[in-house]
Motif scaffolding. Structure first.
Motif, PDB file in Angstrom:
ATOM      1  N   THR A   1      39.753  26.225 -26.912  1.00  0.00           N
ATOM      2  CA  THR A   1      40.632  25.117 -26.526  1.00  0.00           C
ATOM      3  C   THR A   1      39.817  23.945 -26.005  1.00  0.00           C
ATOM      4  N   PHE A   2      38.821  24.223 -25.164  1.00  0.00           N
ATOM      5  CA  PHE A   2      37.986  23.144 -24.636  1.00  0.00           C
ATOM      6  C   PHE A   2      37.119  22.526 -25.727  1.00  0.00           C
ATOM      7  N   ALA A   3      36.706  23.325 -26.705  1.00  0.00           N
ATOM      8  CA  ALA A   3      35.951  22.777 -27.835  1.00  0.00           C
ATOM      9  C   ALA A   3      36.818  21.809 -28.629  1.00  0.00           C
ATOM     10  N   LEU A   4      38.105  22.138 -28.760  1.00  0.00           N
ATOM     11  CA  LEU A   4      39.042  21.231 -29.427  1.00  0.00           C
ATOM     12  C   LEU A   4      39.141  19.925 -28.654  1.00  0.00           C
ATOM     13  N   VAL A   5      39.261  20.014 -27.339  1.00  0.00           N
ATOM     14  CA  VAL A   5      39.348  18.815 -26.494  1.00  0.00           C
ATOM     15  C   VAL A   5      38.125  17.923 -26.707  1.00  0.00           C
ATOM     16  N   LYS A   6      36.938  18.519 -26.699  1.00  0.00           N
ATOM     17  CA  LYS A   6      35.711  17.730 -26.862  1.00  0.00           C
ATOM     18  C   LYS A   6      35.568  17.163 -28.267  1.00  0.00           C
ATOM     19  N   SER A   7      36.108  17.871 -29.253  1.00  0.00           N
ATOM     20  CA  SER A   7      36.024  17.352 -30.626  1.00  0.00           C
ATOM     21  C   SER A   7      36.894  16.108 -30.791  1.00  0.00           C
ATOM     22  N   LEU A   8      37.979  16.047 -30.050  1.00  0.00           N
ATOM     23  CA  LEU A   8      38.899  14.906 -30.140  1.00  0.00           C
ATOM     24  C   LEU A   8      38.438  13.737 -29.279  1.00  0.00           C
ATOM     25  N   GLN A   9      37.801  14.044 -28.143  1.00  0.00           N
ATOM     26  CA  GLN A   9      37.325  13.012 -27.211  1.00  0.00           C
ATOM     27  C   GLN A   9      35.934  13.436 -26.719  1.00  0.00           C
ATOM     28  N   PRO A  10      34.892  13.125 -27.479  1.00  0.00           N
ATOM     29  CA  PRO A  10      33.543  13.622 -27.143  1.00  0.00           C
ATOM     30  C   PRO A  10      33.054  13.251 -25.747  1.00  0.00           C
ATOM     31  N   GLY A  11      33.502  12.118 -25.229  1.00  0.00           N
ATOM     32  CA  GLY A  11      33.027  11.666 -23.925  1.00  0.00           C
ATOM     33  C   GLY A  11      33.899  12.107 -22.764  1.00  0.00           C
ATOM     34  N   ILE A  12      34.846  13.009 -23.019  1.00  0.00           N
ATOM     35  CA  ILE A  12      35.819  13.389 -22.001  1.00  0.00           C
ATOM     36  C   ILE A  12      35.217  14.360 -20.987  1.00  0.00           C
ATOM     37  N   ILE A  13      35.757  14.339 -19.766  1.00  0.00           N
ATOM     38  CA  ILE A  13      35.424  15.306 -18.726  1.00  0.00           C
ATOM     39  C   ILE A  13      36.582  16.294 -18.633  1.00  0.00           C
TER      40      ILE A  13
ATOM     41  N   TYR B   1      50.987  26.097 -29.997  1.00  0.00           N
ATOM     42  CA  TYR B   1      51.822  24.989 -29.502  1.00  0.00           C
ATOM     43  C   TYR B   1      51.050  24.135 -28.500  1.00  0.00           C
ATOM     44  N   TYR B   2      50.391  24.788 -27.557  1.00  0.00           N
ATOM     45  CA  TYR B   2      49.637  24.070 -26.536  1.00  0.00           C
ATOM     46  C   TYR B   2      48.548  23.211 -27.176  1.00  0.00           C
ATOM     47  N   ARG B   3      47.854  23.779 -28.139  1.00  0.00           N
ATOM     48  CA  ARG B   3      46.780  23.023 -28.789  1.00  0.00           C
ATOM     49  C   ARG B   3      47.335  21.878 -29.641  1.00  0.00           C
ATOM     50  N   ASN B   4      48.502  22.065 -30.198  1.00  0.00           N
ATOM     51  CA  ASN B   4      49.132  20.954 -30.932  1.00  0.00           C
ATOM     52  C   ASN B   4      49.437  19.795 -29.992  1.00  0.00           C
ATOM     53  N   GLN B   5      49.864  20.110 -28.771  1.00  0.00           N
ATOM     54  CA  GLN B   5      50.122  19.040 -27.803  1.00  0.00           C
ATOM     55  C   GLN B   5      48.806  18.395 -27.352  1.00  0.00           C
TER      56      GLN B   5
ATOM     57  N   ALA C   1      56.227  16.121 -31.043  1.00  0.00           N
ATOM     58  CA  ALA C   1      56.863  16.629 -32.265  1.00  0.00           C
ATOM     59  C   ALA C   1      57.116  18.124 -32.200  1.00  0.00           C
ATOM     60  N   TYR C   2      56.644  18.767 -31.123  1.00  0.00           N
ATOM     61  CA  TYR C   2      56.658  20.226 -31.092  1.00  0.00           C
ATOM     62  C   TYR C   2      57.661  20.828 -30.111  1.00  0.00           C
ATOM     63  N   SER C   3      58.444  19.987 -29.449  1.00  0.00           N
ATOM     64  CA  SER C   3      59.441  20.488 -28.506  1.00  0.00           C
ATOM     65  C   SER C   3      60.575  19.481 -28.372  1.00  0.00           C
ATOM     66  N   GLU C   4      61.766  19.985 -28.107  1.00  0.00           N
ATOM     67  CA  GLU C   4      62.907  19.105 -27.841  1.00  0.00           C
ATOM     68  C   GLU C   4      63.007  18.763 -26.359  1.00  0.00           C
ATOM     69  N   HIS C   5      62.208  19.460 -25.544  1.00  0.00           N
ATOM     70  CA  HIS C   5      62.262  19.250 -24.095  1.00  0.00           C
ATOM     71  C   HIS C   5      61.308  18.113 -23.722  1.00  0.00           C
ATOM     72  N   SER C   6      61.740  16.890 -24.007  1.00  0.00           N
ATOM     73  CA  SER C   6      60.867  15.737 -23.797  1.00  0.00           C
ATOM     74  C   SER C   6      61.695  14.470 -23.619  1.00  0.00           C
ATOM     75  N   VAL C   7      60.996  13.371 -23.382  1.00  0.00           N
ATOM     76  CA  VAL C   7      61.657  12.077 -23.167  1.00  0.00           C
ATOM     77  C   VAL C   7      62.508  11.662 -24.365  1.00  0.00           C
ATOM     78  N   LYS C   8      62.230  12.181 -25.533  1.00  0.00           N
ATOM     79  CA  LYS C   8      62.993  11.766 -26.715  1.00  0.00           C
ATOM     80  C   LYS C   8      64.450  12.216 -26.635  1.00  0.00           C
ATOM     81  N   ASN C   9      64.750  13.171 -25.768  1.00  0.00           N
ATOM     82  CA  ASN C   9      66.128  13.619 -25.580  1.00  0.00           C
ATOM     83  C   ASN C   9      66.671  13.274 -24.197  1.00  0.00           C
TER      84      ASN C   9
END
Length: 488
Positions: free
Chosen positions: A212-224, A162-166, A107-115
Motif C-alpha cells: 500500500t505504501f509503495a502504491l502511495v509513493k508511486s503516485l506521489q514520489p515526493g510524499i511523506i 477498495y482502500y487502494r482505489n481511494q 467512485a467506489y462508495s455511495e457514502h460520500s458528499v455526492k449524496n
C-alpha cells in the motif's frame, strides 16, 4: 629570483588556506531529500472536518446518513488564509474518517458528499481545499482512515482493494500531496453495511502496508507517509503535542505498524535505530478533534500553545496542530484568535537573532568551509564541524557589549545524520563561568527556554556525540513576558 620564490610561497599559502576541507563522513541513518524538505516545514494544520462535525461525535459508527453533512458557509479559502496568517506551511485534511464518509465524490462508495445536500451533491471538499492551498502557497496533505465502519466488506480482502482505489483517487486527482496520514485505529464495532457487528483485523498483515505504501509513493514520489512507524514520519506517541527532551530521528520502525508497536518509545526515538523516521507531534487546539459547540470556551490558552510549540518544534519534531472546523464550514473565531496570539508572540520572540552580532570560535575546527563562523551566518546550508575523531568540542559566542537573552536555538546539519548525544550551556557571569543548562539531543532544531541572562560570552559544550558534530545554526533571542505555563 628570490621575489619569484616568495611569490610562489605566498600563492601556495593562499591556496592552501582557501582550499575547502573534506566534509565529515555521514552517520547513518540519513534523511531522504523529501524528509529534509518536510522537516523545514516545522508547523502545519490538521483539519478534522467530516460527518462527525454534524453528529457531534468523535468516532462515528458508520450508519450516519449522507444527508447529515450540510455545511452552510463552507469556505476552504478561509481555512487556508487562517493557516497562512498563523505561520503554518500546510493543511492535512481528514478526507475519510473511521465512519467511512468521503469528502470527495468517490467512485467506489455511495457514502460520500455526492449524496449529501451540500451543493446538491455536486461538491468536492478535497478539490476546494487543493485550490485554496495553491492560492495561499500552502502544501496539502491527506488523511485516509484505514478503518471504515460503514463499508460492508471491511475485514475482507476486497476492502483492501477498495482502500487502494481511494488512495489512487486522492493521490492522482488533486495535485501535489506532501503527506499521507494513516491512523492507528483499525477494527472494532461498526455498522458495516448493516451487519452491526465487531470486526477485527491483523493490523500488521491485513492491509499489506508495504504494498500500500509503495502504491502511495508511486503516485506521489515526493510524499511523506505518516503512521506509527513511518516510513516518512512517525507518531510522537501521544496526543499532547509533546516530544521527549531526548528525541532521535533514528527509529526502529521494524517494530511498528499502524496501531502496533511500543508507542511509549516513540517520543524519544532510538539512538540505535536503522531508519530515519522523525517525529510528528499531533494535538488539537481544543479538547476534541472534531468541532463541538460546548468546547467553544475550551480553546487552548497562549501559555499552553507556547508549551506545545517548544516541546514539539523545539524538540526536533514537526507540529501538526488540529483545527476543528465548525458546522458552518469555518475555523471558529475563538480558534482564530488563539492562533494569531500565538503567531504574534512567536514573531516577537524570534524576530532578532542576537547571535548574529557575536564573534564565533571553536575549540576545534575541521578547516576551511567548516569554521565556527558558519554557526551564526543565518544559513542552514553551512555548518561548523570538528576534525575526525573529535566528539567533544566547545562553540563560543563572544560579544563586544553584553546582551540579554532567554531563548537558545541550536540546529544540527542533519543531512549528514543526527549526532549530538549531550551538550551543556555555559555563560560568563562577572568573573565566573556558570552552567545554565544541560541537555541531550539536538537534531533539526532544539529550543531552550531559559531565565533572562545578561552576558558577553556564551558557550555550547558538546560533551558527547555519535561522531564528529556538525552544527549549522546557533540562535539567541529575548522573549517578552509570557504567561506562566499551566496544566490544562
Amino acid at each position: 629570483m628570490k621575489q619569484y620564490i616568495l611569490s610562489l610561497i605566498l600563492l601556495s599559502l593562499v591556496f592552501s588556506c582557501s582550499k575547502k576541507a573534506t566534509p565529515p563522513a555521514p552517520v547513518e541513518p540519513l534523511p531522504a531529500p523529501e524528509q529534509l524538505a518536510w522537516q523545514e516545514m516545522e508547523y502545519y494544520a490538521f483539519v478534522h472536518f467530516n460527518m462527525n462535525t454534524f453528529t457531534d461525535m468523535e468516532w462515528g459508527y458508520g450508519d450516519e446518513p449522507a444527508s447529515s453533512f450540510n455545511p452552510t458557509e463552507l469556505d476552504t479559502r478561509q481555512w487556508a488564509r487562517v493557516a497562512k496568517e498563523a505561520g503554518m506551511k500546510g493543511i492535512i485534511l481528514t478526507a475519510k474518517h473511521h465512519d467511512g464518509f468521503s469528502l470527495w465524490p468517490t467512485a467506489y462508495s455511495e457514502h460520500s458528499v455526492k449524496n449529501s445536500p451540500w451543493k446538491n451533491g455536486e461538491g468536492d471538499v478535497v478539490a476546494e481545499l487543493a485550490e485554496a492551498c495553491k492560492e495561499y502557497g500552502l502544501k496539502m496533505g491527506i488523511y485516509l482512515s484505514p478503518w471504515d465502519r460503514n463499508h460492508p466488506q471491511y475485514g475482507q480482502p476486497e476492502y483492501v482493494t477498495y482502500y487502494r482505489n481511494q488512495v489512487k483517487e486522492l493521490l492522482s486527482n488533486y495535485g501535489d500531496i506532501f503527506e499521507f496520514w494513516v491512523d492507528g485505529a483499525n477494527g472494532g464495532d461498526g455498522y458495516y453495511g448493516g451487519a452491526n457487528e465487531t470486526r477485527n483485523v491483523d493490523r500488521t498483515t491485513y492491509y499489506d502496508w508495504d504494498s500500500t505504501f509503495a502504491l502511495v509513493k508511486s503516485l506521489q514520489p515526493g510524499i511523506i507517509i505518516f503512521s506509527d512507524g513511518g516510513p516518512g514520519t512517525r507518531w510522537v506517541g501521544n496526543e499532547n503535542g509533546f516530544a521527549g527532551e531526548t528525541n532521535w530521528s533514528s527509529f526502529r520502525k521494524e517494530q511498528f505498524a499502524p496501531g502496533v508497536g511500543p508507542y511509549q518509545e516513540s517520543q524519544y526515538g532510538h539512538e540505535d535505530g536503522k531508519y530515519w523516521v522523525p517525529a510528528e507531534a499531533d494535538v488539537s487546539i481544543r479538547p476534541g478533534w472534531y468541532y463541538h459547540a460546548k468546547e467553544d470556551d475550551q480553546v487552548k490558552s497562549l501559555s499552553h500553545l507556547l508549551d506545545i510549540y517548544y516541546k514539539s518544534v523545539g524538540r526536533n519534531a514537526n507540529l501538526l496542530l488540529n483545527l476543528p472546523v465548525d458546522r458552518r464550514g469555518l475555523v471558529h473565531e475563538n480558534d482564530v484568535a488563539a492562533l494569531m496570539e500565538l503567531r504574534k508572540t512567536l514573531d516577537q520572540t524570534f524576530e532578532t537573532n542576537l547571535a548574529l552580532k557575536a564573534e564565533a570560535s571553536a575549540s576545534a575546527e575541521r578547516g576551511t568551509g567548516f569554521q565556527a563562523s558558519q554557526i551564526n551566518d543565518a544559513s542552514n546550508d553551512t555548518y561548523w564541524s570538528a576534525p575526525d575523531g573529535v566528539v567533544q568540542a566547545n562553540l563560543t559566542l563572544s560579544f563586544d557589549e553584553p546582551i540579554t537573552f532567554n531563548r537558545l536555538m541550536l540546529q544540527e546539519y542533519i543531512a549528514l545524520g543526527q549526532r549530538v548525544k549531550s551538550f551543556e550551556v555555559w555563560v560568563k557571569a562577572g568573573e565566573e563561568y556558570v552552567q545554565v543548562d544541560t541537555q541531550t539531543t539536538i537534531g533539526y532544531k532544539r529550543l531552550l527556554r531559559l531565565d533572562d541572562i545578561t552576558t558577553d560570552w556564551v558557550q555550547i559544550r558538546i560533551t558527547d556525540a555519535k561522531a564528529v558534530p556538525t552544527i549549522s545554526n546557533v540562535g539567541l533571542y529575548l522573549a517578552g513576558t509570557e504567561p506562566e505555563v499551566r496544566s490544562e
